[in-house]
Design a protein around this motif. Structure first.
Motif, PDB file in Angstrom:
ATOM      1  N   GLY A 111       0.788  -1.218   0.000  1.00 32.72           N
ATOM      2  CA  GLY A 111       0.000   0.000   0.000  1.00 32.72           C
ATOM      3  C   GLY A 111       0.819   1.266   0.000  1.00 32.72           C
ATOM      4  N   ARG A 112       2.116   1.139   0.209  1.00 32.98           N
ATOM      5  CA  ARG A 112       2.995   2.323   0.233  1.00 32.98           C
ATOM      6  C   ARG A 112       4.027   2.294  -0.893  1.00 32.98           C
ATOM      7  NH1 ARG A 112       6.372   3.090   4.371  1.00 32.98           N
ATOM      8  NH2 ARG A 112       6.610   0.886   4.875  1.00 32.98           N
ATOM      9  N   PHE A 113       4.521   1.114  -1.202  1.00 33.69           N
ATOM     10  CA  PHE A 113       5.557   0.957  -2.226  1.00 33.69           C
ATOM     11  C   PHE A 113       4.952   0.325  -3.476  1.00 33.69           C
ATOM     12  CE2 PHE A 113       9.552   0.523   0.704  1.00 33.69           C
ATOM     13  CZ  PHE A 113       9.166   1.687   1.367  1.00 33.69           C
ATOM     14  N   THR A 114       5.488   0.702  -4.628  1.00 32.27           N
ATOM     15  CA  THR A 114       5.056   0.121  -5.896  1.00 32.27           C
ATOM     16  C   THR A 114       6.267  -0.227  -6.738  1.00 32.27           C
ATOM     17  OG1 THR A 114       3.020   1.442  -5.887  1.00 32.27           O
ATOM     18  CG2 THR A 114       3.686   0.449  -7.974  1.00 32.27           C
ATOM     19  N   ILE A 115       6.340  -1.472  -7.169  1.00 30.34           N
ATOM     20  CA  ILE A 115       7.424  -1.899  -8.052  1.00 30.34           C
ATOM     21  C   ILE A 115       6.892  -1.915  -9.477  1.00 30.34           C
ATOM     22  CG2 ILE A 115       6.933  -4.384  -7.789  1.00 30.34           C
ATOM     23  CD1 ILE A 115      10.003  -4.825  -7.925  1.00 30.34           C
ATOM     24  N   SER A 116       7.723  -1.502 -10.397  1.00 32.60           N
ATOM     25  CA  SER A 116       7.350  -1.518 -11.812  1.00 32.60           C
ATOM     26  C   SER A 116       8.608  -1.718 -12.641  1.00 32.60           C
ATOM     27  CB  SER A 116       6.646  -0.219 -12.208  1.00 32.60           C
ATOM     28  OG  SER A 116       7.507   0.888 -12.035  1.00 32.60           O
ATOM     29  N   ARG A 117       8.421  -1.939 -13.927  1.00 31.04           N
ATOM     30  CA  ARG A 117       9.594  -2.150 -14.771  1.00 31.04           C
ATOM     31  C   ARG A 117       9.352  -1.589 -16.159  1.00 31.04           C
ATOM     32  NH1 ARG A 117       9.360  -8.567 -16.467  1.00 31.04           N
ATOM     33  NH2 ARG A 117       7.336  -8.462 -17.493  1.00 31.04           N
ATOM     34  N   ASP A 118      10.446  -1.288 -16.815  1.00 32.39           N
ATOM     35  CA  ASP A 118      10.449  -0.862 -18.205  1.00 32.39           C
ATOM     36  C   ASP A 118      11.251  -1.915 -18.964  1.00 32.39           C
ATOM     37  OD1 ASP A 118      11.059   0.244 -20.708  1.00 32.39           O
ATOM     38  OD2 ASP A 118      11.064   2.278 -19.911  1.00 32.39           O
ATOM     39  N   ASN A 119      10.545  -2.778 -19.671  1.00 39.39           N
ATOM     40  CA  ASN A 119      11.236  -3.876 -20.351  1.00 39.39           C
ATOM     41  C   ASN A 119      12.190  -3.380 -21.430  1.00 39.39           C
ATOM     42  OD1 ASN A 119       9.963  -5.826 -18.806  1.00 39.39           O
ATOM     43  ND2 ASN A 119       8.281  -6.087 -20.251  1.00 39.39           N
ATOM     44  N   ALA A 120      11.806  -2.332 -22.111  1.00 41.61           N
ATOM     45  CA  ALA A 120      12.646  -1.817 -23.192  1.00 41.61           C
ATOM     46  C   ALA A 120      13.975  -1.290 -22.662  1.00 41.61           C
ATOM     47  CB  ALA A 120      11.906  -0.725 -23.953  1.00 41.61           C
ATOM     48  N   GLU A 121      13.946  -0.778 -21.437  1.00 38.98           N
ATOM     49  CA  GLU A 121      15.149  -0.206 -20.833  1.00 38.98           C
ATOM     50  C   GLU A 121      15.796  -1.146 -19.821  1.00 38.98           C
ATOM     51  OE1 GLU A 121      16.498   2.600 -21.784  1.00 38.98           O
ATOM     52  OE2 GLU A 121      14.880   3.019 -23.217  1.00 38.98           O
ATOM     53  N   ASN A 122      15.218  -2.347 -19.647  1.00 39.80           N
ATOM     54  CA  ASN A 122      15.739  -3.304 -18.654  1.00 39.80           C
ATOM     55  C   ASN A 122      15.934  -2.637 -17.298  1.00 39.80           C
ATOM     56  OD1 ASN A 122      15.868  -5.513 -20.460  1.00 39.80           O
ATOM     57  ND2 ASN A 122      17.826  -4.762 -21.247  1.00 39.80           N
ATOM     58  N   THR A 123      14.918  -1.900 -16.899  1.00 36.66           N
ATOM     59  CA  THR A 123      15.000  -1.110 -15.674  1.00 36.66           C
ATOM     60  C   THR A 123      13.845  -1.478 -14.755  1.00 36.66           C
ATOM     61  OG1 THR A 123      16.046   0.711 -16.852  1.00 36.66           O
ATOM     62  CG2 THR A 123      15.050   1.214 -14.723  1.00 36.66           C
ATOM     63  N   VAL A 124      14.163  -1.565 -13.480  1.00 32.78           N
ATOM     64  CA  VAL A 124      13.131  -1.790 -12.470  1.00 32.78           C
ATOM     65  C   VAL A 124      13.115  -0.594 -11.539  1.00 32.78           C
ATOM     66  CG1 VAL A 124      14.704  -3.089 -10.945  1.00 32.78           C
ATOM     67  CG2 VAL A 124      12.223  -3.416 -10.750  1.00 32.78           C
TER      68      VAL A 124
END
Length: 119
Positions: A64-77
């Motif tokens: 509820g406070r933290f959110t993980i996401s990623r950008d596959n094109a940039e290989n970034t989390v």
């Protein structure tokens, strides 16, 4: 495979920070990426993880406070951290695991980035 984390710093309680981690090098796939943290005197613990099919896992303490996401094109989390608390103070490490060309697996860590939350 190398991981480069950034985005840590000093923030007041209730504030926000966003961590980033870029995965570089030669690899066939990334199966999952995640963030761990280690506070002084404590063991390293999982904060959040995202798999190749976007399955998300969060520690109960950050839900509820933290959110993980990623950008596959940039290989970034990314790890967006909101409503930070002093108990979130720790060194945060990014982690990535997957498959190399040739079929061998890898599981690598980035250098830590310090997050300090003042009360």
């Amino acid at each position: 495979v190398q991981l480069q984390a950034s985005g840590g710093g000093l923030v007041q309680a209730g504030g926000s920070l966003r961590l980033s981690c870029v995965v570089s090098g030669r690899f066939y796939s990334i199966n999952y990426m995640g963030w761990y943290r280690q506070a002084p005197g404590k063991e390293r613990e999982l904060v959040a993880r995202i798999t190749y099919d976007d399955t998300l896992t969060y520690a109960d303490s950050v839900k509820g406070r933290f959110t993980i996401s990623r950008d596959n094109a940039e290989n970034t989390v990314y790890l967006q951290m909101n409503s930070l608390k002093p108990e979130d103070t720790a060194v945060y490490y990014c982690n990535a695991a997957g498959t190399l060309y040739g079929g061998r697996s890898y599981n690598h860590w980035g250098q830590g980035t310090l997050v300090t939350v003042s009360s």
